[in-house]
Design a protein around this motif. Structure first.
Motif, PDB file in Angstrom:
ATOM      1  N   ALA A 251       0.855  -1.190   0.000  1.00  0.00           N
ATOM      2  CA  ALA A 251       0.000   0.000   0.000  1.00  0.00           C
ATOM      3  C   ALA A 251       0.884   1.229   0.000  1.00  0.00           C
ATOM      4  O   ALA A 251       2.106   1.140   0.067  1.00  0.00           O
ATOM      5  CB  ALA A 251      -0.944  -0.007   1.202  1.00  0.00           C
ATOM      6  N   GLY A 252       0.252   2.397  -0.084  1.00  0.00           N
ATOM      7  CA  GLY A 252       0.990   3.642  -0.078  1.00  0.00           C
ATOM      8  C   GLY A 252       1.250   4.222  -1.452  1.00  0.00           C
ATOM      9  O   GLY A 252       1.460   5.416  -1.605  1.00  0.00           O
ATOM     10  N   GLY A 253       1.271   3.366  -2.485  1.00  0.00           N
ATOM     11  CA  GLY A 253       1.376   3.847  -3.859  1.00  0.00           C
ATOM     12  C   GLY A 253       2.753   3.744  -4.473  1.00  0.00           C
ATOM     13  O   GLY A 253       2.880   3.474  -5.675  1.00  0.00           O
ATOM     14  N   ASN A 254       3.836   3.942  -3.705  1.00  0.00           N
ATOM     15  CA  ASN A 254       5.165   4.012  -4.302  1.00  0.00           C
ATOM     16  C   ASN A 254       5.646   2.662  -4.824  1.00  0.00           C
ATOM     17  O   ASN A 254       6.128   2.553  -5.952  1.00  0.00           O
ATOM     18  CB  ASN A 254       6.169   4.562  -3.281  1.00  0.00           C
ATOM     19  N   ILE A 255       5.546   1.626  -4.007  1.00  0.00           N
ATOM     20  CA  ILE A 255       5.990   0.305  -4.466  1.00  0.00           C
ATOM     21  C   ILE A 255       5.089  -0.182  -5.591  1.00  0.00           C
ATOM     22  O   ILE A 255       5.571  -0.738  -6.595  1.00  0.00           O
ATOM     23  CB  ILE A 255       6.025  -0.686  -3.297  1.00  0.00           C
ATOM     24  N   GLU A 256       3.776   0.038  -5.448  1.00  0.00           N
ATOM     25  CA  GLU A 256       2.867  -0.394  -6.515  1.00  0.00           C
ATOM     26  C   GLU A 256       3.202   0.301  -7.833  1.00  0.00           C
ATOM     27  O   GLU A 256       3.138  -0.314  -8.904  1.00  0.00           O
ATOM     28  CB  GLU A 256       1.416  -0.090  -6.131  1.00  0.00           C
ATOM     29  N   ARG A 257       3.548   1.595  -7.773  1.00  0.00           N
ATOM     30  CA  ARG A 257       3.928   2.322  -8.982  1.00  0.00           C
ATOM     31  C   ARG A 257       5.151   1.682  -9.633  1.00  0.00           C
ATOM     32  O   ARG A 257       5.191   1.511 -10.860  1.00  0.00           O
ATOM     33  CB  ARG A 257       4.231   3.776  -8.630  1.00  0.00           C
ATOM     34  N   ASP A 258       6.135   1.300  -8.819  1.00  0.00           N
ATOM     35  CA  ASP A 258       7.356   0.747  -9.391  1.00  0.00           C
ATOM     36  C   ASP A 258       7.128  -0.639  -9.973  1.00  0.00           C
ATOM     37  O   ASP A 258       7.715  -1.001 -10.995  1.00  0.00           O
ATOM     38  CB  ASP A 258       8.454   0.722  -8.330  1.00  0.00           C
ATOM     39  N   LEU A 259       6.270  -1.428  -9.335  1.00  0.00           N
ATOM     40  CA  LEU A 259       5.927  -2.726  -9.922  1.00  0.00           C
ATOM     41  C   LEU A 259       5.207  -2.531 -11.254  1.00  0.00           C
ATOM     42  O   LEU A 259       5.481  -3.248 -12.233  1.00  0.00           O
ATOM     43  CB  LEU A 259       5.051  -3.516  -8.953  1.00  0.00           C
ATOM     44  N   ALA A 260       4.293  -1.559 -11.305  1.00  0.00           N
ATOM     45  CA  ALA A 260       3.582  -1.275 -12.552  1.00  0.00           C
ATOM     46  C   ALA A 260       4.555  -0.796 -13.631  1.00  0.00           C
ATOM     47  O   ALA A 260       4.416  -1.149 -14.812  1.00  0.00           O
ATOM     48  CB  ALA A 260       2.498  -0.226 -12.317  1.00  0.00           C
ATOM     49  N   THR A 261       5.553   0.000 -13.238  1.00  0.00           N
ATOM     50  CA  THR A 261       6.545   0.479 -14.205  1.00  0.00           C
ATOM     51  C   THR A 261       7.342  -0.675 -14.778  1.00  0.00           C
ATOM     52  O   THR A 261       7.598  -0.734 -15.993  1.00  0.00           O
ATOM     53  CB  THR A 261       7.486   1.493 -13.536  1.00  0.00           C
ATOM     54  N   VAL A 262       7.766  -1.610 -13.919  1.00  0.00           N
ATOM     55  CA  VAL A 262       8.527  -2.762 -14.408  1.00  0.00           C
ATOM     56  C   VAL A 262       7.681  -3.596 -15.366  1.00  0.00           C
ATOM     57  O   VAL A 262       8.159  -4.027 -16.433  1.00  0.00           O
ATOM     58  CB  VAL A 262       9.023  -3.623 -13.232  1.00  0.00           C
ATOM     59  N   MET A 263       6.414  -3.814 -15.038  1.00  0.00           N
ATOM     60  CA  MET A 263       5.553  -4.603 -15.932  1.00  0.00           C
ATOM     61  C   MET A 263       5.358  -3.896 -17.270  1.00  0.00           C
ATOM     62  O   MET A 263       5.370  -4.532 -18.331  1.00  0.00           O
ATOM     63  CB  MET A 263       4.213  -4.884 -15.258  1.00  0.00           C
ATOM     64  N   ARG A 264       5.207  -2.566 -17.214  1.00  0.00           N
ATOM     65  CA  ARG A 264       5.033  -1.821 -18.460  1.00  0.00           C
ATOM     66  C   ARG A 264       6.302  -1.868 -19.314  1.00  0.00           C
ATOM     67  O   ARG A 264       6.244  -2.117 -20.527  1.00  0.00           O
ATOM     68  CB  ARG A 264       4.664  -0.369 -18.134  1.00  0.00           C
ATOM     69  N   LEU A 265       7.450  -1.649 -18.685  1.00  0.00           N
ATOM     70  CA  LEU A 265       8.711  -1.684 -19.428  1.00  0.00           C
ATOM     71  C   LEU A 265       9.013  -3.084 -19.947  1.00  0.00           C
ATOM     72  O   LEU A 265       9.533  -3.255 -21.054  1.00  0.00           O
ATOM     73  CB  LEU A 265       9.852  -1.195 -18.541  1.00  0.00           C
ATOM     74  N   SER A 266       8.685  -4.112 -19.162  1.00  0.00           N
ATOM     75  CA  SER A 266       8.917  -5.485 -19.605  1.00  0.00           C
ATOM     76  C   SER A 266       8.068  -5.814 -20.827  1.00  0.00           C
ATOM     77  O   SER A 266       8.523  -6.487 -21.757  1.00  0.00           O
ATOM     78  CB  SER A 266       8.600  -6.465 -18.468  1.00  0.00           C
TER      79      SER A 266
END
Length: 428
Positions: A251-266
């Motif tokens: 929760a909190g948004g920051n870790i979720e954002r980074d996981l979403a970024t990795v999935m998008r870049l992958s």
């Protein structure tokens, strides 16, 4: 060289906490924001964020920091951090329009020799794409942790620095400022620094998910994760500071954002991201723990049940509710009346047709059939299980973060349930 004059542009959580920490380090600091009402409010001592020790830190160093919405105040600054919070949507995708607009504003209102540092969390490639001829624009990884911002800003572990040429000397004003904190400096290329922050959060997410996965297994086989975690912390390959406390997902948004970024870049580059997707799926599963326990132990048999919820913030010592497990639970309980209390978040933050605001923690437990302690606020640790048993109508207490003393809860006759232990572990 004389001491550099520092500015932070963007007086949201990141910029405000960082600016006050710079003043505490002895630098003449400007807290800038284009919102004049916000800077006036902060200048009067009314801070828009809740952080332990931040108000005291500002009072102690008020003589070294000014707050302004006047663009002219940026003109004489040697080092300007662009540091607004970057919002994310429900899928963890960042809205970069705000930081883009603020960066353009700062570039237009600072001298050509000013060093511009992007401090906000941005995806790889962002800083290089914003280079301007004749200007120095670099990147620095922010290490803000909600509820621990003062500690993280005043006593950093290290500074991760994104540079156009990591082998060249750092700009003098930037280096002089950073060296005052007395921690290691790690210069690297821009994209490496941008990805370093994401890498840190992915590693933290993996650690949290490992703890959640095995803690859930403990709940089924009669083991207790609180007994196992210390053994892992004494393993040099894992360490005493490992994120091993089980929780209700990310929760909190920051870790979720980074996981979403990795999935998008992958997806863009054709790399494998199945581990990251597994972390996201596990987080969603674990966030639903309280609802599953409520239905299994109570709601399936008691359609007229009343539920109390303690805590609405996504974690203690913050007013942030981004991806809050408590608010998600309340939204899922639309068919049952709910009483809620949080010391920093109004009950109106919850989406529920029959939500009552309690005046304090004990009031939230009054006449309810089940109590869910969804945020481990320190003041909740003062609750006596016997007092809860006396005023509750039912006996079910969900305490995922082990706020209460488990033995005392069972002794008071409560049906006490926590993460990482079966319901009978503490009574056997």
């Amino acid at each position: 060289m004389t001491q550099p004059r520092i500015a932070y542009a963007g007086m949201t959580h990141l910029g405000l906490c960082s600016a006050i920490a710079a003043a505490a380090q002895g630098f003449a600091t400007l807290g800038f924001d284009t919102d004049a009402s916000l800077t006036s409010r902060i200048a009067a001592g009314d801070l828009p964020v809740r952080e332990p020790g931040l108000d005291d830190l500002l009072r102690a160093h008020r003589g070294r920091i000014d707050f302004s919405a006047d663009a002219a105040a940026l003109r004489d600054r040697d080092l300007v951090y662009v540091a607004p919070d970057v919002p994310t949507d429900g899928t963890g995708v960042s809205d970069l329009s705000g930081i883009d607009a603020l960066l353009d504003f700062v570039l237009a209102n600072t001298g050509d020799d000013a060093v511009i540092v992007i401090l906000s969390q941005v995806p790889p490639g962002f800083t290089r794409a914003r280079q301007h001829h004749g200007r120095t624009i670099v990147y620095q990884v922010e290490t803000l942790v909600f509820g621990r911002a003062v500690e993280r800003a005043t006593r950093p572990e290290r500074f991760i620095l994104g540079c156009l040429d990591p082998n060249a000397a750092l700009p003098a004003a930037w280096q002089r400022f950073l060296e005052a904190f007395g921690c290691p400096l790690l210069p690297m290329r821009l994209e490496s620094a941008e990805l370093a922050k994401i890498s840190i959060n992915c590693a933290l997410a993996a650690s949290v998910t490992t703890a959640n996965t095995l803690a859930e297994l403990c709940e089924r086989v009669g083991a207790d994760w609180s007994e196992i975690a210390p053994a892992l912390k004494l393993d040099a390959r894992i360490g005493p500071y490992a994120y091993l406390a089980p929780g209700l997902g990310l929760a909190g948004g920051n870790i979720e954002r980074d996981l979403a970024t990795v999935m998008r870049l992958s997806e863009q580059h054709g790399t494998d991201d199945r581990m990251i997707r597994a972390i996201v799926a596990n987080s969603a599963h674990r966030k639903d723990w309280a609802r599953r326990e409520l239905h299994k132990a109570l709601l399936a048999m008691t359609p007229q049940a009343r539920i109390g919820v303690l805590g609405l913030a996504y974690k203690e010592n913050t007013h942030s509710v981004k991806n809050s497990a408590a608010l998600a639970l309340i939204a899922q309980l639309a068919a049952w009346p709910v009483r809620a209390f949080d010391p920093a978040v109004p009950s109106s933050a919850g989406s529920h047709p029959n939500l009552t605001a309690a005046s304090n923690a004990l009031d939230a437990a009054r006449d309810v059939d089940a109590l869910a302690i969804m945020t481990p606020w320190p003041e909740f640790r003062e609750l006596a299980p016997a007092d809860l048993a006396r005023i509750m109508r039912g006996r079910l207490v969900l305490d995922p973060y082990r706020v209460l003393d488990a033995a005392a809860a069972h002794a008071a006759g409560l049906d006490y349930r926590t993460l990482g232990a079966s319901a009978t572990t503490h009574t056997g």
